[in-house]
Structures are given as C-alpha cells and as structure tokens.
Design a protein around this motif. Structure first.
Motif, PDB file in Angstrom:
ATOM      1  N   ALA A  35      34.218 -37.458 -31.744  1.00 54.90           N
ATOM      2  CA  ALA A  35      35.343 -37.290 -32.664  1.00 54.90           C
ATOM      3  C   ALA A  35      35.985 -38.632 -32.981  1.00 54.90           C
ATOM      4  N   ARG A  36      36.028 -39.518 -31.985  1.00 58.25           N
ATOM      5  CA  ARG A  36      36.638 -40.833 -32.203  1.00 58.25           C
ATOM      6  C   ARG A  36      35.786 -41.683 -33.150  1.00 58.25           C
ATOM      7  N   ARG A  37      34.443 -41.501 -33.051  1.00 59.20           N
ATOM      8  CA  ARG A  37      33.547 -42.293 -33.895  1.00 59.20           C
ATOM      9  C   ARG A  37      33.412 -41.726 -35.304  1.00 59.20           C
ATOM     10  N   GLU A  38      33.295 -40.360 -35.382  1.00 61.55           N
ATOM     11  CA  GLU A  38      32.915 -39.745 -36.656  1.00 61.55           C
ATOM     12  C   GLU A  38      33.935 -38.757 -37.216  1.00 61.55           C
ATOM     13  N   GLY A  39      34.986 -38.488 -36.460  1.00 64.68           N
ATOM     14  CA  GLY A  39      35.993 -37.548 -36.934  1.00 64.68           C
ATOM     15  C   GLY A  39      35.772 -36.141 -36.385  1.00 64.68           C
ATOM     16  N   LEU A  40      36.823 -35.310 -36.464  1.00 65.58           N
ATOM     17  CA  LEU A  40      36.765 -33.958 -35.900  1.00 65.58           C
ATOM     18  C   LEU A  40      35.687 -33.091 -36.543  1.00 65.58           C
ATOM     19  N   LEU A  41      35.476 -33.244 -37.850  1.00 62.86           N
ATOM     20  CA  LEU A  41      34.499 -32.401 -38.539  1.00 62.86           C
ATOM     21  C   LEU A  41      33.095 -32.583 -37.987  1.00 62.86           C
ATOM     22  N   ALA A  42      32.817 -33.738 -37.398  1.00 61.21           N
ATOM     23  CA  ALA A  42      31.485 -34.003 -36.851  1.00 61.21           C
ATOM     24  C   ALA A  42      31.210 -33.155 -35.602  1.00 61.21           C
ATOM     25  N   LEU A  43      32.228 -32.534 -35.041  1.00 64.95           N
ATOM     26  CA  LEU A  43      32.058 -31.767 -33.801  1.00 64.95           C
ATOM     27  C   LEU A  43      31.481 -30.373 -34.037  1.00 64.95           C
ATOM     28  N   GLU A  44      31.435 -29.923 -35.286  1.00 63.53           N
ATOM     29  CA  GLU A  44      30.961 -28.560 -35.544  1.00 63.53           C
ATOM     30  C   GLU A  44      29.536 -28.350 -35.047  1.00 63.53           C
ATOM     31  N   ASP A  45      28.682 -29.327 -35.248  1.00 63.64           N
ATOM     32  CA  ASP A  45      27.304 -29.193 -34.764  1.00 63.64           C
ATOM     33  C   ASP A  45      27.255 -29.208 -33.242  1.00 63.64           C
ATOM     34  N   ASP A  46      28.089 -30.035 -32.620  1.00 65.84           N
ATOM     35  CA  ASP A  46      28.100 -30.121 -31.155  1.00 65.84           C
ATOM     36  C   ASP A  46      28.537 -28.816 -30.509  1.00 65.84           C
ATOM     37  N   LEU A  47      29.405 -28.066 -31.178  1.00 69.60           N
ATOM     38  CA  LEU A  47      29.908 -26.824 -30.598  1.00 69.60           C
ATOM     39  C   LEU A  47      28.804 -25.793 -30.387  1.00 69.60           C
ATOM     40  N   LYS A  48      27.720 -25.918 -31.121  1.00 76.26           N
ATOM     41  CA  LYS A  48      26.612 -24.970 -30.980  1.00 76.26           C
ATOM     42  C   LYS A  48      25.946 -25.074 -29.612  1.00 76.26           C
ATOM     43  N   PRO A  59      38.603 -41.767 -25.199  1.00 76.40           N
ATOM     44  CA  PRO A  59      37.860 -40.927 -24.259  1.00 76.40           C
ATOM     45  C   PRO A  59      38.058 -41.324 -22.796  1.00 76.40           C
ATOM     46  N   ARG A  60      38.185 -42.638 -22.539  1.00 76.20           N
ATOM     47  CA  ARG A  60      38.401 -43.082 -21.161  1.00 76.20           C
ATOM     48  C   ARG A  60      39.745 -42.560 -20.638  1.00 76.20           C
ATOM     49  N   VAL A  61      40.750 -42.609 -21.484  1.00 73.86           N
ATOM     50  CA  VAL A  61      42.071 -42.109 -21.098  1.00 73.86           C
ATOM     51  C   VAL A  61      42.023 -40.600 -20.890  1.00 73.86           C
ATOM     52  N   ILE A  62      41.288 -39.896 -21.768  1.00 75.46           N
ATOM     53  CA  ILE A  62      41.143 -38.441 -21.629  1.00 75.46           C
ATOM     54  C   ILE A  62      40.499 -38.101 -20.294  1.00 75.46           C
ATOM     55  N   ALA A  63      39.438 -38.833 -19.945  1.00 77.14           N
ATOM     56  CA  ALA A  63      38.744 -38.586 -18.682  1.00 77.14           C
ATOM     57  C   ALA A  63      39.689 -38.760 -17.505  1.00 77.14           C
ATOM     58  N   GLN A  64      40.478 -39.842 -17.521  1.00 78.67           N
ATOM     59  CA  GLN A  64      41.409 -40.091 -16.426  1.00 78.67           C
ATOM     60  C   GLN A  64      42.498 -39.019 -16.367  1.00 78.67           C
ATOM     61  N   LYS A  65      42.991 -38.625 -17.534  1.00 78.57           N
ATOM     62  CA  LYS A  65      44.047 -37.618 -17.569  1.00 78.57           C
ATOM     63  C   LYS A  65      43.560 -36.273 -17.036  1.00 78.57           C
ATOM     64  N   LEU A  66      42.383 -35.830 -17.496  1.00 75.23           N
ATOM     65  CA  LEU A  66      41.864 -34.534 -17.058  1.00 75.23           C
ATOM     66  C   LEU A  66      41.487 -34.559 -15.584  1.00 75.23           C
ATOM     67  N   THR A  67      40.924 -35.671 -15.132  1.00 74.11           N
ATOM     68  CA  THR A  67      40.557 -35.782 -13.721  1.00 74.11           C
ATOM     69  C   THR A  67      41.789 -35.711 -12.830  1.00 74.11           C
ATOM     70  N   SER A  68      42.900 -36.270 -13.317  1.00 72.13           N
ATOM     71  CA  SER A  68      44.135 -36.252 -12.518  1.00 72.13           C
ATOM     72  C   SER A  68      44.679 -34.836 -12.348  1.00 72.13           C
ATOM     73  N   LEU A  69      44.243 -33.913 -13.195  1.00 72.99           N
ATOM     74  CA  LEU A  69      44.709 -32.523 -13.091  1.00 72.99           C
ATOM     75  C   LEU A  69      43.944 -31.728 -12.044  1.00 72.99           C
ATOM     76  N   LEU A  70      42.833 -32.292 -11.566  1.00 80.87           N
ATOM     77  CA  LEU A  70      41.956 -31.561 -10.662  1.00 80.87           C
ATOM     78  C   LEU A  70      42.334 -31.799  -9.209  1.00 80.87           C
ATOM     79  N   PRO A  71      42.160 -30.785  -8.358  1.00 79.54           N
ATOM     80  CA  PRO A  71      42.403 -30.969  -6.921  1.00 79.54           C
ATOM     81  C   PRO A  71      41.415 -31.973  -6.340  1.00 79.54           C
ATOM     82  N   ALA A  72      41.782 -32.575  -5.226  1.00 76.93           N
ATOM     83  CA  ALA A  72      40.899 -33.524  -4.557  1.00 76.93           C
ATOM     84  C   ALA A  72      39.577 -32.847  -4.195  1.00 76.93           C
TER      85      ALA A  72
END
Length: 258
Positions: A88-101, A234-247
């Motif tokens: 999404a960062r490289r190509e925009g949100l619309l590019a994700l439609e194929d990935d969702l499959k 994406p790096r920030v997203i990874a860190q943020k989501l990982t911080s939500l997980l239990p050890a």
C-alpha cells in the motif's frame, strides 16, 4: 486443529478408569444407564431452561469448535498486515485488492476492503469493533452454557443418589441386595461430579479461551488496518502490532520491513 480439549477429556477419563481398576473395581460398574441418563439428560435440560433455544443450539454447535478448533495466535497476522502495508505504501490502497484474494482471514479482508472503498477511518474502526463485540458476546454465551452445566451436574448427581437411597430403604427386607443398590445409588453422584469437572467445565473454559484469542487477533487487525489506511511506515506498524502481543507470542523478526 488444536487437540488440547480432546486429549485432556479423553485422557482424564482414561486415568479415572485405570485408577478404578487398580483399586480392584470393575469399569462396567460405572457404566450404569439410569444414573448416567439422569445426570446427563437432566443437566442438559435444566441448562437449556436457564437460557433460550437459540442459546442452546449455538452452544451445542460450538462443541465441534471446542474439540476441533484451530487456534490462530494474534501474532500470525502481523506479517500479513506488514506485507499489505508495504504494498500500500508503494502502490496505494487500490493495489491491495489482488492481494486480498490470498488472505485467509475474513476479518482482515473485510477491514482492508473497507479501507480500499474509501470508508472513513473512524467508521472502519467502529464497524470492526462492533464485530469484535459481537464475537465476544457469542463466545461468552456458549462458554456460559457449559459452565452452567458444570454447576448443575453435581447437584443433579446428588438427586440421583438420594433417589437410589430411597430405593435402598424400600428393600431393607432383602439384605443380599443392599450392597449392590447402595453402590448403584452413589454412581449418580460420581457421574455428576465427574462430568462437571472432566467434561462441562473444561469445555466452557476452552470456549472462553478461544474467544479471548480470537478477540485479541481481531483487535490487532483493527490497529493494523487503521495504520495501513493512515499510510504508516511498515516498520512502525510491525513494532506497534508486536507491542500489543503478550510475551512469547511475537512473530519472527520483521526487521526487513521497509
């Protein structure tokens, strides 16, 4: 499939039978139809009486989930979200439609699709959080059904024992039958206590735990979708989501995320 409940219940029952044999008992003496019918049948009926028919139908249907559900840790979804964020960062949100499959999580697909469709971020969060609330409520009702059954079963067993002892008193003129009748009377209490602690309560706790795990996964997805929609790194997203997980539940290193 996570066989924890299946293994726990079966092995628990086997240990009880083995212990009975080691003490010189006969396993067949435990399998008396009248007390088992009384305990299991009445327990289920009074549990149904404490709720609604739809509640009972859903709870009984959830038995399959309790024994065969595949546990999906919240950490498993982080790499998928990060991969979507990278594109999404490289190509925009619309590019994700194929990935969702290729994404096998319907909740993640729904969230990203809402973002692709241009839904307001606050509305996306509200919609997804409503689904989390509904999933928690549904799981809570199923778990409560079996927890209630676990609470009723011992008392139903005592009722069966009292009925059996009344039958014993009716046959005092036949002393040769008393031993067998008294033993049979206490089988109801045995099945009441055993079914509660080896079957009903473990199933209720299993459903409760599965609901917690699924809700945690959905909440991680909500944060991930919000971050993708906001165009976060994406790096920030990874860190943020990982911080939500239990050890211990963090996914493999995502240091390569751009």
């Amino acid at each position: 499939m996570d066989p924890a409940t299946l293994i726990g219940v079966l092995v628990g029952l086997i240990i009880i039978v083995v212990a009975n044999v080691m003490e010189g008992g006969n396993p067949a003496s435990l399998l008396l139809v009248p007390p088992m019918l009384l305990v299991f049948g009445t327990t289920l009926m009074v549990t149904v009486a404490g709720g609604t028919i739809p509640d009972a139908k859903h709870a009984l249907a959830s038995l399959k989930t309790a024994f065969t559900a595949k546990v999906r840790p919240a950490g498993d979804v982080v790499p998928m979200v990060v991969a979507l964020a990278e594109r999404a960062r490289r190509e925009g949100l619309l590019a994700l439609e194929d990935d969702l499959k290729t994404v096998d999580d319907p909740f993640l697909v729904k969230g990203v699709q809402l973002a692709i469709d241009g839904t307001d971020p606050d509305e996306v969060r509200e919609i997804l959080e409503s689904e989390v609330y509904a999933a928690k409520a549904q799981g809570k009702h199923a778990a409560k059904f079996f927890a209630d059954a676990g609470a009723y079963a011992p008392t139903i067993g005592i009722i069966g024992t009292v009925m059996g002892l009344v039958h014993v008193l009716e046959n005092l003129a036949q002393p040769e039958e008393l031993g067998h009748l008294i033993a049979a009377a206490f089988i109801a209490t045995l099945w009441g206590v055993m079914s509660a602690n080896v079957i009903w309560l473990p199933i209720g706790n299993r459903l409760k735990r599965l609901t917690e795990l699924e809700a945690a996964r959905m909440e991680v997805i909500i944060e991930g979708v919000a971050a993708i929609q906001a165009g976060s790194n994406p790096r920030v997203i990874a860190q943020k989501l990982t911080s939500l997980l239990p050890a211990g539940e963090q996914p493999p290193s995502l240091d390569k995320a751009a």
